[in-house]
Write an enzyme that holds these catalytic residues in place. Sequence first.
Site, short mmCIF file in Angstrom:
data_model
loop_
_atom_site.label_atom_id
_atom_site.label_comp_id
_atom_site.label_asym_id
_atom_site.label_seq_id
_atom_site.Cartn_x
_atom_site.Cartn_y
_atom_site.Cartn_z
N LYS A 84 0.67 -1.19 -0.27
CA LYS A 84 0.10 -0.15 -0.16
C LYS A 84 0.62 1.34 0.19
O LYS A 84 0.12 2.26 -0.91
CB LYS A 84 -0.62 -0.24 1.56
CG LYS A 84 -2.14 -1.05 1.08
CD LYS A 84 -2.96 -1.21 2.64
CE LYS A 84 -3.29 -2.75 2.50
NZ LYS A 84 -4.15 -2.60 3.76
N ASP A 127 -10.98 3.65 4.92
CA ASP A 127 -10.88 1.97 4.39
C ASP A 127 -12.51 1.90 4.88
O ASP A 127 -13.57 0.78 4.25
CB ASP A 127 -10.76 1.13 6.19
CG ASP A 127 -9.53 0.44 5.48
OD1 ASP A 127 -9.46 -0.58 4.19
OD2 ASP A 127 -8.90 0.10 6.55
N GLN A 167 -4.36 -1.31 10.13
CA GLN A 167 -4.00 -2.68 9.50
C GLN A 167 -4.98 -3.97 10.60
O GLN A 167 -4.73 -3.69 11.57
CB GLN A 167 -3.09 -2.94 9.15
CG GLN A 167 -2.65 -4.22 8.47
CD GLN A 167 -3.08 -4.31 6.83
OE1 GLN A 167 -3.19 -3.33 6.46
NE2 GLN A 167 -4.57 -5.40 6.68
#
Length: 289
Positions: free
Chosen positions: A55, A122, A99
């Site tokens: 990412k 997200d 994460q």
Amino acid sequence: MSESAKLLDGKALAKRVLAELGGRVQACTAAGRTPCLAVVLVGDDPASKIYVRSKERKAASVGIETRDHRMPATTSTEALLERIAELNADESVHGILVQLPLPAGVDERRVLEAVDPRKDVDGFHPDNLGLLMLGVPRFVACTPQGCMRLIAASGIELSGKRALVIGRSNIVGKPVAQLLLQQNATVTIAHSRTADLEAEVRGADVVVAAVGRPELVRGEWIKPGAVVIDVGINRVDAGGDKPKLVGDVAFEAAAARAGWITPVPGGVGPMTIACLLANVVEAAEAASS
Ligand code: NDP
């Protein structure tokens, strides 16, 4: 692969999405607001480290700044909440990515709810999931968004089609089902208690498989001409030094019947990252307005 099945190439599509983002990043930067993503990684999960690295690399390739926040596996929920509060307050940070999975013992729900919904790139915050449910999405979770962009690339008109989502997680199955519904597909969600998965698959014009079971969906179940989006990432022992990555769909046999199909790897994975970065740019643009 059969002559009829066409590959939905996530790598190529992601490249186009990133190229389009480049211009928008430049515009933000010129206005003194370089899009910035804070990446919070707790613990030492090897797969998470790989995801985070890829990412960050992609972000850098389009000029998005990333800031690493690595925390030990022993981090408490309170300490993580403190870090999130700092990032929420920092005006130079536009997006916050925590994460997953978090180490056992950290309250994942409290942590995700603590992220400012306007920085929740997200799309996991209840506000953003609620807005999606209401049909007025703000940040759409990246993997579902990637699935929809891949389906759009097939050119299929979803209105009136039968779409089957296999899996009902909050991060993939449920949001992708909502997005399909918004495009007027007739949506079925299958899960581990579904009585006859084969029959569900056989009737579906679009199949989105997000299960995490290698090749659960057999090729001969696929309706001829269907669009198949394989979200699954499964590491299986193929006898070599490294595990082989396979999806939730038996690719070769499915490709012999499908109209369009995503490969694993190189399908949904690259699109997930591209959509994350699209959300970061959107957050940076929204921060100025
Ligand atoms: P979860 O484990 O949270 O959910 C899996 C879902 O599959 C559950 O709803 C479960 O049902 C259902 N399921 C399990 N067994 C069966 C079965 N035999 N038949 C039908 N349904 C079944 O997984 P995620 O949604 O987080 O991820 C799914 C897959 O996608 C994983 O392989 C993951 O690695 C991958 N993934 C890939 C991403 C990418 O970028 N390409 C991003 C995110 C995930 P129940 O609810 O009843 O338990």
